[in-house]
Design a protein around this motif. Structure first.
Motif, PDB file in Angstrom:
ATOM      1  N   THR A  20       0.833  -1.196   0.000  1.00  0.00           N
ATOM      2  CA  THR A  20       0.000   0.000   0.000  1.00  0.00           C
ATOM      3  C   THR A  20       0.871   1.251   0.000  1.00  0.00           C
ATOM      4  N   ILE A  23       2.811   1.694  -3.373  1.00  0.00           N
ATOM      5  CA  ILE A  23       2.037   2.199  -4.527  1.00  0.00           C
ATOM      6  C   ILE A  23       1.519   3.610  -4.269  1.00  0.00           C
ATOM      7  N   PHE A  24       1.187   3.910  -3.033  1.00  0.00           N
ATOM      8  CA  PHE A  24       0.704   5.269  -2.780  1.00  0.00           C
ATOM      9  C   PHE A  24       1.768   6.298  -3.153  1.00  0.00           C
ATOM     10  N   PHE A  27       2.662   6.547  -6.964  1.00  0.00           N
ATOM     11  CA  PHE A  27       1.759   7.282  -7.830  1.00  0.00           C
ATOM     12  C   PHE A  27       1.634   8.747  -7.433  1.00  0.00           C
ATOM     13  N   ASN A  28       2.081   9.098  -6.215  1.00  0.00           N
ATOM     14  CA  ASN A  28       2.061  10.490  -5.838  1.00  0.00           C
ATOM     15  C   ASN A  28       3.291  11.228  -6.269  1.00  0.00           C
ATOM     16  N   TYR A  65      -1.869  10.297   2.613  1.00  0.00           N
ATOM     17  CA  TYR A  65      -1.467   8.905   2.835  1.00  0.00           C
ATOM     18  C   TYR A  65      -2.246   8.292   3.983  1.00  0.00           C
ATOM     19  N   PHE A  68      -5.686   7.658   2.966  1.00  0.00           N
ATOM     20  CA  PHE A  68      -5.720   6.479   2.088  1.00  0.00           C
ATOM     21  C   PHE A  68      -5.748   5.207   2.933  1.00  0.00           C
ATOM     22  N   LEU A 324      -5.858   6.255 -11.694  1.00  0.00           N
ATOM     23  CA  LEU A 324      -5.138   5.858 -10.486  1.00  0.00           C
ATOM     24  C   LEU A 324      -5.889   4.957  -9.507  1.00  0.00           C
ATOM     25  N   MET A 328      -4.372   1.333  -8.362  1.00  0.00           N
ATOM     26  CA  MET A 328      -3.986   1.066  -6.985  1.00  0.00           C
ATOM     27  C   MET A 328      -4.865  -0.014  -6.365  1.00  0.00           C
ATOM     28  N   VAL A 331      -3.976  -3.505  -7.867  1.00  0.00           N
ATOM     29  CA  VAL A 331      -2.689  -4.011  -7.397  1.00  0.00           C
ATOM     30  C   VAL A 331      -2.803  -4.477  -5.942  1.00  0.00           C
ATOM     31  N   LEU A 332      -3.481  -3.681  -5.145  1.00  0.00           N
ATOM     32  CA  LEU A 332      -3.681  -4.054  -3.747  1.00  0.00           C
ATOM     33  C   LEU A 332      -4.443  -5.361  -3.624  1.00  0.00           C
TER      34      LEU A 332
END
Lengths: 359, 563
Positions: A20, A23-24, A27-28, A65, A68, A324, A328, A331-332
């Motif tokens: 997590t 990927i967070f 992509f940020n 984050y 998220f 996005l 995300m 993938v998660l």
């Protein structure tokens, strides 16, 4: 056993948290403006700003984050009263959800992880996955079952007929199967069975699990469409299973306990199947489960060629459109599936081989 | 009952034909017991397997007949043989560790055979198995029925094998080295069990072993095989007392004698080539010589001092990695080894003797205690310093088959430690030294580029010894160094170890479960049980006047000769 399960699940949660986080931030850090993506090139600044605020993109990265994580965690903290708060407990977003307890304005809830909405289709990501994943699961299961059953049978045959022409043929077949690229095999198989031989096989070049009836417009489950992609996907694991079963069984058949089994007066069949095969299966299971896990992540090429709308296609589409939340979320989801499959595999080992102790 | 006539078996590979069994004939009557004796490679196991029709694919029977109860076995079809195997003829194999299916419960493996031959249902077969387990004196039959092979000891596994073999009241039982892989104490029990069962069931017994002393405890008749031929046969008492053939004479005398101390063991080749000279065999070391030797040794300060070391292995761990249940492999061991001495360590499997050897080298890290080697405290040394120190410490492991890397030529294997410790200037010098070592250990220079599988067990153990010598150690631990070898090969390796000791002045710790060998090798002996030292003292003193029950039991278990 239970100790082990708890330990593995805790490790699993750690792994998923790691994924997590990666990927967070990935992509940020990447350039690209989600609000622009969402509104299109010609949107006016005020609506872009509004969207940014709505998505929380104006907040510091760390807050984003934490938010998220809060959205993903089954147990999360929210603001119960202030509708404008970023933490507001919005029943539309979070459902099903149960309040556990509340202190003042703050409420702690137990909920389904919220994967947010697609920028493109505005649909909830979880429902996109819920639609695509069963197809991938079905395809993966079908091709793995095909590979496992046929592969073990052929592997046993090759081992028994060692050094005969049949064995050599199977070995050549197996190395061929291992080296053929799947997109190429997909095209050849689709062309051969659904075009050249279509009259005999009655199969279509492409199509997903659900077909629409041309006359009535009714949607029905079309399992026929599963055959070609499953066979295509199954070729490589099949080839590997054949050669692994063969070599592992040959190794086992030279062991002392096989001689003991023969000395009991058992028939060759009982010796090979009853005493040999079970001992030979460990490496085979390792290979099969490894393949199964990777197939669950979606076989992009094969899904594309046969237009089988599984999770692989979803991810590639989302990547193309920079969607996005979908990327995300998928993938998660896949990483959760992989963690679960791995735990399952460990338990399969203990069933097959009593010497394997978990702990 | 069993008659073998003029049997010849050859092994064919691409370019060689080896005669494994060369025109042998033997006869075993109803209720009789026949011992088949020979070294590995003498063709004794192949003979037994041919009776079962279980020969490996490479072996071909080229002539001869095998009769069992009047039936020609070699002409019988597969179906007939299957009904005989496990039914009328059954077999116990050498390796109880690998002869049971690891993924099947012990009881089920026996029940399977009963169901097959007696056509009974699961329930009755299970009941019979339980009775059999009691008969073979297995403790807690119910729990062993449900246990998997890895959960029970080697002796218990062999009892399960025996239960399996007698399950269908066989007329002929073939026991192929049934006790070789076991401790002497367990060996004694198993042999007694076989004898009792033979009486009870009236079976004929074909007992195969490399050790004539063991055979003499069960068999009435004996056949001695050498290189596929029968060299001598007859009544066991006659063969034992008056062996005619030099090979048999050699086989009988290569075990360490029970009285007296020889400087060197006689070996078979000398008997065969009648080279037996009177150079020390017949004149054992006198008490006086021995005393004088020991006096010199004990005048020096000890080379190695072990103080109260402890080591526990966890069996069960809790959720947070805390040990819940553990086994004490070393429970407060203290000992001293003097320069030039050989200290014998004796005990059954599980007594902690191997862990002791590993702990001294820090191959396992002791939990507590101190170890001084040459005034340095080993357990306090940094890894780099310990590596330096390890050069002084060599080890020879039990199994010469698995302690050599199969993909490394033996020359490279021996050279490797020299490279690790940067000995000698370049590879040419190292090669030179390696060849010297090969020759010192009784191998040849041309063996340098060969691979381990090309050597016999005894040769491999020589290679392992040469490798241990490569870094020029002062102190060598031999962990069951000869236990996996035939008695005849054992004598050769023991002689080699003693000869090297005289030449280089090594200090040894000699670990074994066989007290007679330990006594032959050692100046002092330490007896271990359950991680503790139960008795320690002068080798002869312990051997002739054991103080504890446990030591007496160990001495009692040594295969005795016929008086």
């Amino acid at each position: 056993m239970l100790n082990y399960l708890i330990k593995r699940l805790l490790y699993g949660i750690l792994v998923i948290w790691g994924v997590t986080t990666i990927i967070f931030f990935l992509f940020n850090i990447l350039p690209g403006d989600a609000a622009r993506m969402l509104m299109g090139q010609r949107a006016d600044i005020s609506s872009v700003e509004a969207i940014k605020k709505d998505l929380g993109l104006d907040k510091p990265v760390l807050v984003q984050y934490l938010n998220f994580l809060n959205d993903l965690s089954p147990v999360s903290v929210h603001n119960a009263s202030d509708k404008n708060s970023f933490w507001y407990f919005n029943r539309e977003k979070y459902h099903p959800a149960f309040r556990i307890f509340s202190v003042g304005n703050t409420v702690v809830v137990f909920k389904k992880p919220y994967l947010r909405r697609s920028y493109q289709s505005k649909r909830e990501v979880s429902s996109i996955i819920a639609e695509a994943f069963p197809k991938t699961l079905l395809l993966a299961t079908a091709s793995i079952l095909l590979a496992m059953i046929t592969g073990i049978v052929l592997g046993v045959v090759a081992a028994i007929k060692k050094d005969t022409p049949l064995d050599k043929f199977l070995l050549v077949f197996s190395s061929f199967g291992m080296s053929i690229p799947s997109f190429f095999a997909a095209i050849i198989i689709a062309w051969l069975f659904a075009y050249v031989l279509a009259d005999y096989t009655g199969l279509q070049m492409f199509g997903s699990l659900y077909s629409v009836d041309d006359y009535t417009g009714e949607v029905y489950v079309n399992l026929k469409n599963l055959i070609l992609p499953a066979v295509t996907l199954g070729i490589r694991p099949l080839a590997i299973v054949v050669s692994l079963t063969r070599s592992s069984l040959l190794d086992v058949l030279s062991q002392d306990y096989i001689r003991t089994a023969k000395a009991k007066g058992l028939s060759n069949f009982s010796v090979i199947i009853g005493h040999g095969l079970r001992n030979a299966l460990n490496p085979v299971i390792t290979a099969i489960t490894g393949w199964f896990a990777s197939l669950m992540a979606g076989a992009v090429f094969v899904e594309y060629v046969f237009d089988w709308k599984g999770i692989g296609v979803v991810i590639v589409d989302a990547l193309e459109k920079y969607d996005l939340p979908v990327i995300m979320g998928s993938v998660l989801f896949i990483s959760v599936v992989l963690v679960l499959v791995n735990i399952m595999v460990d338990f399969i080992y203990t069933l097959l081989d009593p010497r394997v102790r978990l702990g | 009952m069993l008659q073998i006539e003029d049997l010849q078996i050859v092994f064919k590979s691409e370019d060689t034909v080896i005669k494994a069994v060369d025109h042998i004939s033997l006869n075993l009557g109803k209720g009789g017991s026949l011992g088949l004796v020979g070294e590995s490679g003498s063709g004794k196991s192949v003979t037994a397997l041919s009776v079962m029709n279980l020969l490996p694919a490479a072996a071909k029977i080229t002539s001869g007949k095998i009769f069992f109860q009047g039936r020609e076995l070699l002409k019988s079809g597969n179906k007939v043989m299957r009904s005989l195997r496990g039914g009328n003829i059954s077999m116990i194999f050498q390796e109880p560790m690998t002869s049971l299916n690891p993924v099947m419960r012990c009881g089920e493996q026996v029940a399977e055979s009963i169901r097959l031959h007696q056509k009974t249902d699961h329930k009755r077969a299970a009941k019979q198995v339980m009775a059999l387990f009691e008969k073979v004196r297995l403790p807690r039959p119910e729990s062993i029925y449900r246990a998997y092979p890895h959960q029970i000891s080697g002796g218990q596994k062999q009892r399960v094998m025996i239960a399996m073999a007698i399950a269908n009241n066989p007329d002929l039982l073939i026991a192929d080295e049934p006790t070789t892989a076991l401790d002497v104490t367990v060996q004694k029990e198993i042999i007694q069990l076989l004898k009792d069962l033979k009486e009870e069931y009236g079976m004929s017994l074909l007992f195969i072993s490399h050790d004539l002393a063991v055979v003499s405890e069960v068999a009435e008749q004996v056949v001695v095989m050498h290189k596929g031929c029968i060299v001598e046969s007859g009544d066991i008492h006659r063969v034992y007392r008056h062996p005619h053939h030099p090979y048999t004479q050699g086989l009988l005398s290569c075990r360490p004698p029970l009285t007296g101390r020889l400087k060197k063991l006689p070996v078979i080749n000398e008997f065969m080539n009648s080279e037996l000279k009177n150079d020390g065999y017949q004149t054992p070391e006198t008490e006086k010589e021995r005393k004088e030797k020991l006096k010199v040794i004990y005048a020096n300060p000890p080379l190695l001092t072990v103080q109260d070391i402890k080591k526990e292995f966890p069996l069960k761990k809790s959720l947070f990695g805390k040990t819940k249940k553990s086994i004490k492999a070393l429970d407060g061991i203290s000992l001293k080894v003097f320069p030039g001495e050989t200290l014998g360590v004796v005990g059954e499997s599980g007594s902690g003797k191997t862990t002791l050897g590993m702990a001294i080298l820090r191959l396992v890290e002791p939990d507590e205690g101190r170890i001084f080697f040459d005034e340095k405290e080993l357990l306090q040394l940094s890894p780099a310093k310990m590596k330096q120190e390890r050069q002084q410490l060599g080890i020879v492991f039990q199994d010469p088959y698995s302690s050599l890397n199969p993909r490394m030529s033996i020359g490279r294997a021996i050279m490797e430690p020299m490279k690790v410790y940067h000995l000698y200037r370049n590879n040419r010098e190292r090669t030179q030294k390696t060849i010297e070592l090969l020759e010192k250990t009784g191998l040849k220079a041309e063996h340098f580029n060969r691979y381990p599988h090309e050597f016999s067990g005894g040769q491999r153990q020589r290679i392992v010894i040469a490798r241990a010598l490569a870094p020029q150690p002062r102190f060598i631990i031999c962990d069951e160094a000869v236990s996996a070898l035939d008695v005849s090969v054992q004598a050769l390796v023991l002689n080699l170890l003693n000869q090297l000791k005289q030449e280089f002045g090594f200090t040894y710790i000699f670990i074994s479960h066989d007290l007679s060998i330990v006594r032959f090798m050692s100046d002092r002996i330490v007896v271990m049980k359950d991680g503790k030292i139960v008795e320690t003292g002068d080798a002869d003193e312990i051997y002739f006047n054991p103080k504890t029950e446990y030591t007496k039991q160990l001495i009692e278990s040594i295969p005795k000769r016929i008086e």
